[in-house]
Write an enzyme that holds these catalytic residues in place. Structure first.
Site, PDB file in Angstrom:
ATOM      1  N   SER A   9       0.843  -1.190   0.000  1.00 30.75           N
ATOM      2  CA  SER A   9       0.000   0.000   0.000  1.00 30.75           C
ATOM      3  C   SER A   9       0.881   1.244   0.000  1.00 30.75           C
ATOM      4  O   SER A   9       1.644   1.486   0.942  1.00 30.75           O
ATOM      5  CB  SER A   9      -0.907   0.020   1.226  1.00 30.75           C
ATOM      6  OG  SER A   9      -1.492   1.300   1.337  1.00 30.75           O
ATOM      7  N   HIS A  34      -1.037  -1.300  -4.288  1.00 29.74           N
ATOM      8  CA  HIS A  34      -2.340  -1.012  -3.688  1.00 29.74           C
ATOM      9  C   HIS A  34      -2.465   0.498  -3.488  1.00 29.74           C
ATOM     10  O   HIS A  34      -1.631   1.125  -2.833  1.00 29.74           O
ATOM     11  CB  HIS A  34      -2.447  -1.742  -2.348  1.00 29.74           C
ATOM     12  CG  HIS A  34      -3.787  -1.653  -1.693  1.00 29.74           C
ATOM     13  ND1 HIS A  34      -4.837  -2.470  -2.036  1.00 29.74           N
ATOM     14  CD2 HIS A  34      -4.250  -0.850  -0.700  1.00 29.74           C
ATOM     15  CE1 HIS A  34      -5.889  -2.193  -1.277  1.00 29.74           C
ATOM     16  NE2 HIS A  34      -5.555  -1.208  -0.453  1.00 29.74           N
ATOM     17  N   ASP A  36      -4.885   3.489  -2.150  1.00 33.38           N
ATOM     18  CA  ASP A  36      -6.022   3.767  -1.272  1.00 33.38           C
ATOM     19  C   ASP A  36      -6.632   5.124  -1.590  1.00 33.38           C
ATOM     20  O   ASP A  36      -6.008   6.161  -1.368  1.00 33.38           O
ATOM     21  CB  ASP A  36      -5.570   3.745   0.193  1.00 33.38           C
ATOM     22  CG  ASP A  36      -5.273   2.324   0.657  1.00 33.38           C
ATOM     23  OD1 ASP A  36      -6.179   1.488   0.563  1.00 33.38           O
ATOM     24  OD2 ASP A  36      -4.139   2.064   1.090  1.00 33.38           O
ATOM     25  N   MET A  38      -9.490   7.729  -0.695  1.00 41.08           N
ATOM     26  CA  MET A  38     -10.396   8.072   0.416  1.00 41.08           C
ATOM     27  C   MET A  38     -10.977   9.461   0.178  1.00 41.08           C
ATOM     28  O   MET A  38     -10.284  10.360  -0.303  1.00 41.08           O
ATOM     29  CB  MET A  38      -9.634   8.063   1.745  1.00 41.08           C
ATOM     30  CG  MET A  38      -8.893   6.772   2.029  1.00 41.08           C
ATOM     31  SD  MET A  38      -8.238   6.769   3.703  1.00 41.08           S
ATOM     32  CE  MET A  38      -7.149   5.324   3.637  1.00 41.08           C
ATOM     33  N   HIS A  67      -8.242   0.659  -4.305  1.00 42.81           N
ATOM     34  CA  HIS A  67      -9.199   0.413  -3.218  1.00 42.81           C
ATOM     35  C   HIS A  67      -9.986   1.698  -2.970  1.00 42.81           C
ATOM     36  O   HIS A  67      -9.445   2.663  -2.428  1.00 42.81           O
ATOM     37  CB  HIS A  67      -8.397  -0.021  -1.983  1.00 42.81           C
ATOM     38  CG  HIS A  67      -9.214  -0.287  -0.763  1.00 42.81           C
ATOM     39  ND1 HIS A  67      -8.653  -0.445   0.487  1.00 42.81           N
ATOM     40  CD2 HIS A  67     -10.560  -0.440  -0.581  1.00 42.81           C
ATOM     41  CE1 HIS A  67      -9.607  -0.684   1.379  1.00 42.81           C
ATOM     42  NE2 HIS A  67     -10.773  -0.676   0.757  1.00 42.81           N
ATOM     43  N   MET A  69     -12.366   3.776  -1.084  1.00 46.50           N
ATOM     44  CA  MET A  69     -13.072   4.000   0.181  1.00 46.50           C
ATOM     45  C   MET A  69     -13.821   5.311   0.053  1.00 46.50           C
ATOM     46  O   MET A  69     -13.502   6.320   0.686  1.00 46.50           O
ATOM     47  CB  MET A  69     -12.064   4.016   1.345  1.00 46.50           C
ATOM     48  CG  MET A  69     -11.558   2.617   1.676  1.00 46.50           C
ATOM     49  SD  MET A  69     -10.022   2.655   2.611  1.00 46.50           S
ATOM     50  CE  MET A  69      -8.876   2.861   1.266  1.00 46.50           C
ATOM     51  N   MET A 138     -11.517  -6.411   5.129  1.00 48.71           N
ATOM     52  CA  MET A 138     -10.744  -5.417   5.902  1.00 48.71           C
ATOM     53  C   MET A 138     -10.443  -5.998   7.284  1.00 48.71           C
ATOM     54  O   MET A 138     -11.334  -6.518   7.967  1.00 48.71           O
ATOM     55  CB  MET A 138     -11.536  -4.115   6.063  1.00 48.71           C
ATOM     56  CG  MET A 138     -11.643  -3.268   4.800  1.00 48.71           C
ATOM     57  SD  MET A 138     -10.077  -2.846   4.013  1.00 48.71           S
ATOM     58  CE  MET A 138      -9.282  -1.846   5.288  1.00 48.71           C
ATOM     59  N   ASP A 173      -6.479  -6.599   4.241  1.00 44.32           N
ATOM     60  CA  ASP A 173      -5.884  -5.252   4.257  1.00 44.32           C
ATOM     61  C   ASP A 173      -6.046  -4.659   5.651  1.00 44.32           C
ATOM     62  O   ASP A 173      -7.164  -4.516   6.145  1.00 44.32           O
ATOM     63  CB  ASP A 173      -6.632  -4.404   3.205  1.00 44.32           C
ATOM     64  CG  ASP A 173      -6.105  -2.979   3.077  1.00 44.32           C
ATOM     65  OD1 ASP A 173      -5.062  -2.661   3.668  1.00 44.32           O
ATOM     66  OD2 ASP A 173      -6.760  -2.195   2.351  1.00 44.32           O
TER      67      ASP A 173
HETATM   68  C1  DX5 Z   1      -6.544   1.405   5.378  1.00 39.03           C
HETATM   69  C2  DX5 Z   1      -6.062   1.102   3.983  1.00 39.03           C
HETATM   70  C3  DX5 Z   1      -4.871   0.228   3.943  1.00 39.03           C
HETATM   71  C4  DX5 Z   1      -3.647   0.765   4.639  1.00 39.03           C
HETATM   72  C5  DX5 Z   1      -3.015  -0.406   5.327  1.00 39.03           C
HETATM   73  O1  DX5 Z   1      -7.814   1.946   5.315  1.00 39.03           O
HETATM   74  O2  DX5 Z   1      -7.073   0.470   3.229  1.00 39.03           O
HETATM   75  O3  DX5 Z   1      -4.552  -0.196   2.628  1.00 39.03           O
HETATM   76  O4  DX5 Z   1      -2.690   1.360   3.812  1.00 39.03           O
HETATM   77  O5  DX5 Z   1      -1.974   0.029   6.107  1.00 39.03           O
HETATM   78  P1  DX5 Z   1      -1.210  -0.931   7.125  1.00 39.03           P
HETATM   79  O6  DX5 Z   1      -0.656  -2.063   6.348  1.00 39.03           O
HETATM   80  O7  DX5 Z   1      -0.180  -0.021   7.691  1.00 39.03           O
HETATM   81  O8  DX5 Z   1      -2.226  -1.381   8.149  1.00 39.03           O
HETATM   82 ZN    ZN Z   2      -6.501  -0.424   1.271  1.00 32.92          ZN
END
Ligand code: DX5
Ligand code: ZN
Length: 212
Positions: A9, A34, A36, A38, A67, A69, A138, A173
């Site tokens: 990620s 990956h 993210d 948001m 991903h 969110m 998750m 994740d």
């Molecule tokens: C959290 C994200 C993850 C995040 C994971 O909402 O979806 O992808 O980057 O981070 P770690 O591996 O540090 O928990």
């Molecule tokens: Zn993620």
């Protein structure tokens, strides 16, 4: 692809040195990247959007695992697909017409993923498993990197594994490290997302190896 798909990620990367940090994990054996996304509504944090995915596509040599969110993800599928996403994962909790959004994602030749948050029961995914390429469980509340793995969530993997088609990618994740990765893969997960564990390690290649 055989074995476990490792998807670092980039949330834990240095955004001012994103190309450097992407090459770092690619050269260390990452299978996917990956990303993210948001929106500050579905989760209480804002990260990156379409233009950044578009720029990453130009320099990345592995598939982009995006991903989402975000609320109303159906509004942004076309833009992320055209920006170069190879996998688009939306949240079950954010979508009304799930079969429709899966169809939309696939219409762009992109792999369709669906994710469930820690408090969402796994049986809600059953009507959609046949249509999905990937199911993301998750293992933390989405929104931030660096949180602690929630062991209860790993139980869901087993349930999904029992009910899914053999090609479904089961991804986890949140809070993944060498130890929690083992819990997840022994329950049936075959794709691991890890942010802080990989990027905060002294040796990224060793960290990735330790997850396999
Ligand atoms: C959290 C994200 C993850 C995040 C994971 O909402 O979806 O992808 O980057 O981070 P770690 O591996 O540090 O928990
Ligand atoms: Zn993620």
């Amino acid at each position: 692809m055989s074995g476990v798909i490792i998807s670092p990620s980039i949330l834990s990367a240095d955004f001012a040195n994103l190309e450097r940090d992407i090459k770092l994990v690619e050269n260390a054996g990452a299978d996917w990247l990956h990303i993210d996304v948001m929106d500050g509504h579905f989760v209480p944090n804002i990260t990156i959007g379409v233009p950044v995915v578009d720029s990453i596509k130009k320099i990345a040599s592995v598939p982009l695992d995006v991903h989402l969110m975000i609320e109303n993800p159906e509004k942004y599928i076309e833009a992320f697909a055209k920006a170069g996403a190879d996998i688009l994962t939306f949240h079950y909790e954010a979508v009304k017409d799930i079969k429709e959004i899966i169809k939309l994602i696939k219409s762009f030749g992109v792999k369709a993923g669906m994710s469930i948050k820690p408090k969402t029961e796994p049986d809600v995914v059953l009507p959609y498993l046949d249509n999905l390429d990937l199911l993301l469980v998750m293992t933390v509340e989405p929104g931030f990197g660096g949180q602690k793995f929630m062991p209860d969530c790993a139980e869901k993997i087993k349930f999904i594994k029992q009910h899914c088609h053999s090609d479904l990618i089961i991804q986890v994740d949140g809070g993944i490290n060498a130890e929690t990765a083992r819990i997840c893969t022994s329950n049936g997960a075959n794709s691991l997302v890890a942010g802080s564990y990989i990027y905060k390690s002294d040796n990224v290649a060793d960290a990735i190896k330790s997850l396999r």
